[in-house]
Design an enzyme around this catalytic site. Structure first.
Site, short mmCIF file in Angstrom:
data_model
loop_
_atom_site.label_atom_id
_atom_site.label_comp_id
_atom_site.label_asym_id
_atom_site.label_seq_id
_atom_site.Cartn_x
_atom_site.Cartn_y
_atom_site.Cartn_z
N LYS A 18 0.00 -9.76 7.18
CA LYS A 18 -1.03 -10.50 6.24
C LYS A 18 -1.66 -11.64 7.27
CE LYS A 18 -1.15 -8.43 2.24
NZ LYS A 18 -2.34 -7.87 1.89
N SER A 47 -1.68 -13.67 1.31
CA SER A 47 -0.47 -14.04 0.48
C SER A 47 0.01 -15.43 0.78
CB SER A 47 0.54 -12.98 0.55
OG SER A 47 1.78 -13.49 0.04
N TYR A 92 6.03 -7.87 6.59
CA TYR A 92 4.97 -7.96 5.67
C TYR A 92 4.06 -9.08 5.89
CZ TYR A 92 2.33 -8.66 1.09
OH TYR A 92 1.42 -8.90 0.28
P1 NAD Z 1 -0.57 -2.59 -5.72
O1 NAD Z 1 0.37 -1.86 -4.94
O2 NAD Z 1 -0.39 -2.51 -7.26
O3 NAD Z 1 -2.18 -2.19 -5.25
C1 NAD Z 1 -2.28 -1.75 -3.93
C2 NAD Z 1 -3.13 -0.51 -4.13
O4 NAD Z 1 -3.28 -0.03 -2.78
C3 NAD Z 1 -2.25 0.37 -4.79
O5 NAD Z 1 -3.24 0.99 -5.65
C4 NAD Z 1 -2.18 1.52 -3.67
O6 NAD Z 1 -2.19 2.91 -4.23
C5 NAD Z 1 -3.27 1.30 -2.66
N1 NAD Z 1 -3.01 1.77 -1.40
C6 NAD Z 1 -1.73 1.61 -0.60
N2 NAD Z 1 -2.11 2.07 0.82
C7 NAD Z 1 -3.49 2.35 0.87
C8 NAD Z 1 -4.14 3.15 1.58
N3 NAD Z 1 -3.54 3.47 2.93
N4 NAD Z 1 -5.53 3.72 1.41
C9 NAD Z 1 -5.71 3.50 0.37
N5 NAD Z 1 -5.34 2.76 -0.72
C10 NAD Z 1 -3.98 2.33 -0.67
O7 NAD Z 1 -0.41 -4.28 -5.25
P2 NAD Z 1 -0.71 -5.54 -5.85
O8 NAD Z 1 0.12 -6.26 -6.17
O9 NAD Z 1 -2.00 -5.17 -6.83
O10 NAD Z 1 -1.44 -6.18 -4.57
C11 NAD Z 1 -2.58 -6.00 -4.04
C12 NAD Z 1 -2.87 -6.56 -2.80
O11 NAD Z 1 -2.60 -8.12 -2.98
C13 NAD Z 1 -2.07 -6.30 -1.61
O12 NAD Z 1 -2.96 -6.33 -0.49
C14 NAD Z 1 -0.86 -7.08 -1.57
O13 NAD Z 1 -0.33 -7.31 -0.29
C15 NAD Z 1 -1.59 -8.46 -2.06
N6 NAD Z 1 -0.70 -9.58 -2.65
C16 NAD Z 1 0.06 -8.95 -3.88
C17 NAD Z 1 0.77 -10.00 -4.35
C18 NAD Z 1 1.81 -9.65 -5.47
O14 NAD Z 1 2.88 -10.41 -5.65
N7 NAD Z 1 1.58 -8.65 -6.12
C19 NAD Z 1 0.97 -11.36 -3.81
C20 NAD Z 1 0.27 -11.66 -2.73
C21 NAD Z 1 -0.49 -10.63 -2.14
C1 WQD Z 2 10.59 -14.71 -7.15
C2 WQD Z 2 11.77 -15.58 -7.43
C3 WQD Z 2 13.70 -14.72 -5.85
C4 WQD Z 2 14.29 -11.09 -7.94
C5 WQD Z 2 7.26 -11.97 -3.45
C6 WQD Z 2 6.43 -11.66 -1.84
C7 WQD Z 2 5.26 -12.53 -1.75
C8 WQD Z 2 4.23 -12.04 -2.72
C9 WQD Z 2 4.73 -12.07 -4.10
C10 WQD Z 2 3.14 -10.13 -1.93
C11 WQD Z 2 12.70 -15.73 -6.10
C12 WQD Z 2 13.86 -14.68 -7.50
C13 WQD Z 2 13.70 -12.20 -7.78
C14 WQD Z 2 15.31 -11.00 -8.68
C15 WQD Z 2 15.73 -13.21 -8.27
N1 WQD Z 2 3.98 -10.64 -2.67
N2 WQD Z 2 14.37 -13.39 -7.74
N3 WQD Z 2 16.09 -11.96 -8.83
O1 WQD Z 2 9.90 -13.55 -3.20
O2 WQD Z 2 8.42 -15.27 -4.38
O3 WQD Z 2 7.41 -13.31 -3.41
O4 WQD Z 2 6.14 -11.58 -4.13
O5 WQD Z 2 2.32 -11.02 -1.15
O6 WQD Z 2 4.70 -12.02 -0.54
O7 WQD Z 2 7.49 -12.24 -0.77
O8 WQD Z 2 8.52 -12.98 -5.51
O9 WQD Z 2 9.29 -12.06 -7.60
O10 WQD Z 2 10.54 -11.59 -5.49
O11 WQD Z 2 10.67 -13.63 -6.49
O12 WQD Z 2 16.56 -14.31 -8.59
O13 WQD Z 2 15.74 -9.71 -8.90
O14 WQD Z 2 12.63 -14.92 -8.23
O15 WQD Z 2 14.88 -15.31 -5.14
O16 WQD Z 2 12.97 -17.14 -6.25
P1 WQD Z 2 8.52 -13.90 -3.97
P2 WQD Z 2 9.63 -12.30 -6.40
#
Ligand code: NAD
Ligand code: WQD
Length: 367
Positions: free
Chosen positions: A165, A133, A161
């Site tokens: 990562k 991330s 979190y």
């Molecule tokens: P998500 O929660 O939709 O997907 C994660 C999946 O993992 C879910 O289906 C959940 O049921 C499963 N899971 C959780 N714990 C588990 C376990 N112990 N064993 C097996 N399965 C398990 O989230 P997402 O948004 O699709 O994110 C996927 C990956 O990408 C994650 O690793 C997340 O940290 C990373 N990521 C997400 C974002 C974002 O903003 N969505 C940004 C950067 C990185």
């Molecule tokens: C986006 C922008 C908030 C909600 C997070 C995780 C990051 C990654 C992606 C997993 C920011 C603003 C948000 C609200 C707002 N996930 N905001 N009101 O914080 O950039 O990233 O998700 O890896 O690790 O930290 O994403 O969608 O929460 O926020 O004003 O109710 O929107 O301040 O500027 P963020 P977000």
């Protein structure tokens, strides 16, 4: 339905029923891979598999398995000896929650990744693509010339979190390097380990068909899903966290990336690992274009066709001014770049939430 032609390869996807995992499963099936999903369904629904099948014309294999359970992982690898690579999504991902229950985050995210690597080792599966991330960079504005953020920007996560990562990135890096060195020393036939650390910026959007999208269990905390709820009337207004940032309109800047582009990035990274055998490398997956919170509200309101209610409140602790990717490395090495805009993501998200206000659930979740 099973594929009738030979698959390009077979890939295990952990977290494959989740948001990004389901789109990546679809991208891989479309590219001719066979896919085996393991997911605990902690934050997702099996309905995602039906939607994947509807769109891809074939169904991935699915096992309800917790990644911290090595024995259960072993059984899946034993049953599918054709698996040669893993894309590892399964994790807990709520930033706020991670500081309240840190041990659980380290157990599932770090412990689960170690269990997965151990199981992969036993079954000689040597390619891993990992969901990292942009949050690993923390506040890149503390360095001069690091916005947009390149991969060589020093890591400095500011929450639990994010630390899980960056720790997993280290675990994978150390392990891939050790495996390559050990094999060289032992003079064994060279079975290269390879790892891709994909640092996503802000994934958003849904499938253009409107039948596949994000379905978080419980209250969403990301900007666009929250805005979606304001638009469907499930939420009264959006709280804007701070308009006192030194940006063009006072709100924070993020690099929003369409989930379909992001899924394709995984396919390209996987192909790169399997063909180039590069060892371990990190790539940013972002568009290179930053949008402010107000710009997102405007773009989404345009798609919905009316103003959406919001209220400016104080900054959210831990938020940073600007997380915009420099995606040059992925553009050049993976031959991947985003093709879909943030506006297109808003359009597709609106189609998804207006067609499926309860996500994949037929009924609202029980209290
Ligand atoms: P998500 O929660 O939709 O997907 C994660 C999946 O993992 C879910 O289906 C959940 O049921 C499963 N899971 C959780 N714990 C588990 C376990 N112990 N064993 C097996 N399965 C398990 O989230 P997402 O948004 O699709 O994110 C996927 C990956 O990408 C994650 O690793 C997340 O940290 C990373 N990521 C997400 C974002 C974002 O903003 N969505 C940004 C950067 C990185
Ligand atoms: C986006 C922008 C908030 C909600 C997070 C995780 C990051 C990654 C992606 C997993 C920011 C603003 C948000 C609200 C707002 N996930 N905001 N009101 O914080 O950039 O990233 O998700 O890896 O690790 O930290 O994403 O969608 O929460 O926020 O004003 O109710 O929107 O301040 O500027 P963020 P977000």
């Amino acid at each position: 339905r099973r594929s009738t032609t030979m698959a390009v390869g077979t890939v295990l996807i952990t977290g494959g029923t989740g948001y990004i995992g389901s789109f990546t499963t679809l991208a891989l099936l479309d590219a001719g891979y066979d896919v085996v999903i393991v997911d605990s369904l902690y934050n997702s629904s099996k309905v995602a598999i039906d939607r994947i099948e509807l769109l891809a014309g074939r169904r991935p294999d699915f096992y309800q398995v917790d990644i911290t359970n090595e024995k259960a992982l072993d059984e899946v690898f034993a049953k599918h000896p054709a698996i040669d690579s893993v894309i590892h999504f399964a994790a807990l991902k709520a930033v706020g929650e991670s500081s309240i229950i840190p041990l659980e985050y380290y157990r599932v995210n770090v412990g689960g990744s170690i269990a997965l690597l151990q199981s992969m080792t036993r079954y000689n599966v040597t390619n891993i693509v990992f969901s990292s991330s942009a949050t690993v960079y923390g506040d890149a504005t503390r360095f001069p010339d690091m916005i947009p953020i390149p991969e060589h920007c020093p890591i400095g996560p500011t929450n639990t979190y994010g630390r899980t990562k960056s720790m997993i990135e280290d675990v994978i890096t150390d392990y891939v390097n050790a495996q390559r060195t050990n094999l060289e020393k032992e003079g064994k036939p060279f079975q290269q380990w390879n790892g891709a650390l994909l640092r996503y910026f802000n994934p958003c959007g849904a499938h253009p068909s409107g039948i596949m999208g994000e379905d978080p269990q419980g209250v969403p905390f990301n900007l666009l899903p929250l805005l979606g709820q304001v638009a469907t009337g499930q939420r009264e207004k959006l709280l804007v966290f701070g308009e006192d940032y030194p940006s063009r309109d006072g709100t924070a800047i993020r690099d929003y990336i369409h989930v379909v582009d992001l899924a394709r990035g995984h396919l390209e990274a996987l192909n790169y690992l399997r063909s180039k055998q590069p060892g371990v490398k990190a790539w940013n997956l972002g568009s290179g274009r930053g949008s402010t919170v107000f710009e997102i509200i405007k773009a989404f309101s345009n798609v919905v066709g009316r103003d959406l209610k919001y209220e400016v409140v104080a900054r959210r602790p831990g938020d940073v001014l600007d997380l915009t990717a420099n995606p040059k490395l992925a553009n050049e090495e993976l031959q991947w770049k985003t093709e879909l805009t943030m506006e297109k993501a808003c359009e597709d998200l609106w189609r998804w939430v207006s067609n499926n206000p309860q996500g994949y659930r037929q009924e609202p979740p029980a209290e």
